[in-house]
Design a protein around this motif. Sequence first.
Motif, PDB file in Angstrom:
ATOM      1  N   ALA A 288       0.677  -1.197  -0.076  1.00 24.76           N
ATOM      2  CA  ALA A 288       0.091  -0.073  -0.142  1.00 24.76           C
ATOM      3  C   ALA A 288       0.762   1.215  -0.033  1.00 24.76           C
ATOM      4  CB  ALA A 288      -1.053   0.039   1.411  1.00 24.76           C
ATOM      5  N   ALA A 289       1.786   1.139   0.711  1.00 24.14           N
ATOM      6  CA  ALA A 289       2.967   2.658   0.751  1.00 24.14           C
ATOM      7  C   ALA A 289       3.490   2.810  -0.381  1.00 24.14           C
ATOM      8  CB  ALA A 289       3.958   2.431   2.028  1.00 24.14           C
ATOM      9  N   ALA A 290       3.969   1.673  -1.231  1.00 27.94           N
ATOM     10  CA  ALA A 290       4.622   1.898  -2.546  1.00 27.94           C
ATOM     11  C   ALA A 290       3.600   2.181  -3.431  1.00 27.94           C
ATOM     12  CB  ALA A 290       5.168   0.434  -2.702  1.00 27.94           C
TER      13      ALA A 290
ATOM     14  N   ALA B 156      -5.741   3.171  -1.686  1.00 27.92           N
ATOM     15  CA  ALA B 156      -6.880   3.519  -1.044  1.00 27.92           C
ATOM     16  C   ALA B 156      -7.815   2.470  -0.399  1.00 27.92           C
ATOM     17  CB  ALA B 156      -7.621   4.434  -1.658  1.00 27.92           C
ATOM     18  N   ASP B 157      -7.920   1.404  -1.057  1.00 27.86           N
ATOM     19  CA  ASP B 157      -8.619   0.257  -0.793  1.00 27.86           C
ATOM     20  C   ASP B 157      -8.110  -0.324   0.568  1.00 27.86           C
ATOM     21  OD1 ASP B 157     -10.348   0.701  -2.640  1.00 27.86           O
ATOM     22  OD2 ASP B 157      -9.692  -0.996  -4.194  1.00 27.86           O
ATOM     23  N   GLN B 158      -6.951  -0.131   0.712  1.00 25.75           N
ATOM     24  CA  GLN B 158      -5.925  -0.740   1.945  1.00 25.75           C
ATOM     25  C   GLN B 158      -5.959   0.182   3.022  1.00 25.75           C
ATOM     26  OE1 GLN B 158      -2.432  -3.328   1.055  1.00 25.75           O
ATOM     27  NE2 GLN B 158      -2.785  -2.437  -0.966  1.00 25.75           N
ATOM     28  N   GLY B 159      -6.703   1.375   2.997  1.00 27.90           N
ATOM     29  CA  GLY B 159      -6.772   2.417   4.102  1.00 27.90           C
ATOM     30  C   GLY B 159      -5.629   3.074   4.054  1.00 27.90           C
ATOM     31  N   GLU B 160      -4.798   3.389   2.831  1.00 28.65           N
ATOM     32  CA  GLU B 160      -3.742   4.332   2.721  1.00 28.65           C
ATOM     33  C   GLU B 160      -4.385   5.736   2.708  1.00 28.65           C
ATOM     34  OE1 GLU B 160       0.027   5.800   2.997  1.00 28.65           O
ATOM     35  OE2 GLU B 160      -0.392   3.491   2.899  1.00 28.65           O
ATOM     36  N   ALA B 161      -4.176   6.620   3.847  1.00 32.57           N
ATOM     37  CA  ALA B 161      -4.800   7.938   3.785  1.00 32.57           C
ATOM     38  C   ALA B 161      -4.114   9.030   2.962  1.00 32.57           C
ATOM     39  CB  ALA B 161      -4.618   8.551   5.249  1.00 32.57           C
ATOM     40  N   ASP B 162      -2.725   8.914   2.609  1.00 33.62           N
ATOM     41  CA  ASP B 162      -2.041   9.710   1.563  1.00 33.62           C
ATOM     42  C   ASP B 162      -2.737   9.426   0.080  1.00 33.62           C
ATOM     43  OD1 ASP B 162      -0.051  11.722   1.205  1.00 33.62           O
ATOM     44  OD2 ASP B 162       1.280  10.408   0.421  1.00 33.62           O
ATOM     45  N   ALA B 163      -2.942   8.027  -0.117  1.00 31.89           N
ATOM     46  CA  ALA B 163      -3.590   7.636  -1.610  1.00 31.89           C
ATOM     47  C   ALA B 163      -4.990   8.405  -1.680  1.00 31.89           C
ATOM     48  CB  ALA B 163      -3.686   6.389  -1.892  1.00 31.89           C
ATOM     49  N   MET B 164      -5.817   8.440  -0.548  1.00 35.50           N
ATOM     50  CA  MET B 164      -7.027   8.992  -0.515  1.00 35.50           C
ATOM     51  C   MET B 164      -6.898  10.498  -0.971  1.00 35.50           C
ATOM     52  SD  MET B 164      -8.779   7.140   2.668  1.00 35.50           S
ATOM     53  CE  MET B 164      -8.449   5.562   3.036  1.00 35.50           C
ATOM     54  N   HIS B 165      -6.066  11.195  -0.157  1.00 32.78           N
ATOM     55  CA  HIS B 165      -5.769  12.658  -0.128  1.00 32.78           C
ATOM     56  C   HIS B 165      -5.318  12.870  -1.894  1.00 32.78           C
ATOM     57  CE1 HIS B 165      -3.300  16.599   0.447  1.00 32.78           C
ATOM     58  NE2 HIS B 165      -4.439  16.731   0.822  1.00 32.78           N
TER      59      HIS B 165
ATOM     60  N   ALA C 158      -4.127  13.435 -18.479  1.00 33.66           N
ATOM     61  CA  ALA C 158      -4.926  12.448 -18.338  1.00 33.66           C
ATOM     62  C   ALA C 158      -4.290  11.212 -18.431  1.00 33.66           C
ATOM     63  CB  ALA C 158      -5.598  12.437 -19.642  1.00 33.66           C
ATOM     64  N   ARG C 159      -3.106  10.997 -19.202  1.00 32.11           N
ATOM     65  CA  ARG C 159      -2.258   9.742 -19.261  1.00 32.11           C
ATOM     66  C   ARG C 159      -1.649   9.584 -17.642  1.00 32.11           C
ATOM     67  NH1 ARG C 159       2.478   8.332 -18.369  1.00 32.11           N
ATOM     68  NH2 ARG C 159       3.245   6.255 -19.308  1.00 32.11           N
ATOM     69  N   ASN C 160      -1.363  10.541 -17.170  1.00 33.49           N
ATOM     70  CA  ASN C 160      -0.435  10.405 -15.754  1.00 33.49           C
ATOM     71  C   ASN C 160      -1.574  10.354 -14.676  1.00 33.49           C
ATOM     72  OD1 ASN C 160       2.362  10.469 -16.314  1.00 33.49           O
ATOM     73  ND2 ASN C 160       2.140  12.785 -17.066  1.00 33.49           N
ATOM     74  N   ALA C 161      -3.058  10.977 -14.846  1.00 25.94           N
ATOM     75  CA  ALA C 161      -3.888  10.666 -14.058  1.00 25.94           C
ATOM     76  C   ALA C 161      -4.254   9.291 -13.972  1.00 25.94           C
ATOM     77  CB  ALA C 161      -4.868  11.826 -14.244  1.00 25.94           C
ATOM     78  N   ARG C 162      -4.613   8.912 -15.176  1.00 27.85           N
ATOM     79  CA  ARG C 162      -4.902   7.446 -15.341  1.00 27.85           C
ATOM     80  C   ARG C 162      -4.008   6.524 -14.337  1.00 27.85           C
ATOM     81  NH1 ARG C 162      -2.828   3.915 -18.389  1.00 27.85           N
ATOM     82  NH2 ARG C 162      -2.255   5.458 -20.015  1.00 27.85           N
ATOM     83  N   VAL C 163      -2.695   6.639 -14.761  1.00 32.60           N
ATOM     84  CA  VAL C 163      -1.716   5.698 -14.021  1.00 32.60           C
ATOM     85  C   VAL C 163      -1.736   5.978 -12.659  1.00 32.60           C
ATOM     86  CG1 VAL C 163       0.803   5.227 -13.882  1.00 32.60           C
ATOM     87  CG2 VAL C 163      -0.255   5.416 -16.110  1.00 32.60           C
ATOM     88  N   ALA C 164      -1.797   7.093 -12.093  1.00 32.66           N
ATOM     89  CA  ALA C 164      -1.897   7.570 -10.755  1.00 32.66           C
ATOM     90  C   ALA C 164      -3.143   6.937 -10.019  1.00 32.66           C
ATOM     91  CB  ALA C 164      -1.944   9.064 -10.404  1.00 32.66           C
ATOM     92  N   LEU C 165      -4.210   7.047 -10.736  1.00 30.39           N
ATOM     93  CA  LEU C 165      -5.487   6.560 -10.222  1.00 30.39           C
ATOM     94  C   LEU C 165      -5.435   5.043  -9.964  1.00 30.39           C
ATOM     95  CD1 LEU C 165      -8.047   8.874 -11.749  1.00 30.39           C
ATOM     96  CD2 LEU C 165      -7.455   8.765  -9.282  1.00 30.39           C
ATOM     97  N   TYR C 166      -4.706   4.386 -11.031  1.00 26.72           N
ATOM     98  CA  TYR C 166      -4.756   2.867 -10.828  1.00 26.72           C
ATOM     99  C   TYR C 166      -3.782   2.532  -9.451  1.00 26.72           C
ATOM    100  CZ  TYR C 166      -2.728  -1.828 -11.559  1.00 26.72           C
ATOM    101  OH  TYR C 166      -2.124  -2.898 -11.642  1.00 26.72           O
ATOM    102  N   PHE C 167      -2.983   3.167  -9.082  1.00 23.86           N
ATOM    103  CA  PHE C 167      -1.922   2.787  -8.040  1.00 23.86           C
ATOM    104  C   PHE C 167      -2.691   3.356  -6.806  1.00 23.86           C
ATOM    105  CE2 PHE C 167       1.292   2.453 -11.229  1.00 23.86           C
ATOM    106  CZ  PHE C 167       1.593   1.253 -10.690  1.00 23.86           C
ATOM    107  N   LEU C 168      -3.307   4.662  -6.859  1.00 22.03           N
ATOM    108  CA  LEU C 168      -3.882   5.100  -5.725  1.00 22.03           C
ATOM    109  C   LEU C 168      -5.176   4.468  -5.134  1.00 22.03           C
ATOM    110  CD1 LEU C 168      -3.354   9.188  -6.783  1.00 22.03           C
ATOM    111  CD2 LEU C 168      -2.263   7.740  -5.014  1.00 22.03           C
ATOM    112  N   ALA C 169      -6.022   3.911  -6.220  1.00 19.33           N
ATOM    113  CA  ALA C 169      -7.354   3.456  -5.726  1.00 19.33           C
ATOM    114  C   ALA C 169      -6.802   1.906  -5.038  1.00 19.33           C
ATOM    115  CB  ALA C 169      -7.995   2.980  -7.061  1.00 19.33           C
ATOM    116  N   ARG C 170      -5.797   1.376  -5.454  1.00 15.94           N
ATOM    117  CA  ARG C 170      -5.440   0.150  -5.014  1.00 15.94           C
ATOM    118  C   ARG C 170      -4.826   0.572  -3.327  1.00 15.94           C
ATOM    119  NH1 ARG C 170      -6.072  -0.694  -9.623  1.00 15.94           N
ATOM    120  NH2 ARG C 170      -6.150  -2.415 -10.709  1.00 15.94           N
TER     121      ARG C 170
END
Length: 178
Positions: free
Chosen positions: A76-78, A114-123, A100-112
């Motif tokens: 999750a931290a990674a 955030a699903d594990q409770g990573e607050a920084d990803a939610m932010h 858009a491309r960078n946001a798409r990649v970011a959201l792929y990792f951030l969503a995963r």
Amino acid sequence: MTASPSSPHITLACAAALTGLSLRTWQRRAEGGQVPRLDDASGRGLVPLQALMDALPPAWGDEDTQTLLDADQGGAAAQADMGARFATAALVADNGADAARNARVALYFLARAADQGEADAMHWMGLLSAAGLDEAGGNPQQTQARALALVAQAAAQGHGIARGQLQALLANGLTAHG
């Protein structure tokens, strides 16, 4: 075949996220011999990271590769770190296609993450949403509501910056309904 630990490999799903090509396209490339496919111990398809180096940002280094490998393994931290890197690139991009491309990649990792409770990803997801770079696609009401909800989730998880932002937003009368 089991992946060799000496050369970095990533899952087909991660390769698809990084390149914007579909999972099925990566599967076809592997089946057609255009890229070597290996399987890890759990049977997940892997491809050499070298096969998609063009899709990675400039100045990609060994530390970035290790973070990517850790993120691909579910750390999750990674995932949050990798998502933050691409989110930053999306927010400072000079053109809409790069954003858009960078946001798409970011959201792929951030969503995963955030699903594990990573607050920084939610932010970070909240920041992307506020910038209109998430799946709401610029619908102002949806974007505002989603951004506020994500920042609130991050604040609830103890994210200090998100707490301050949420307090400021609420003090200025911002609500999920405008």
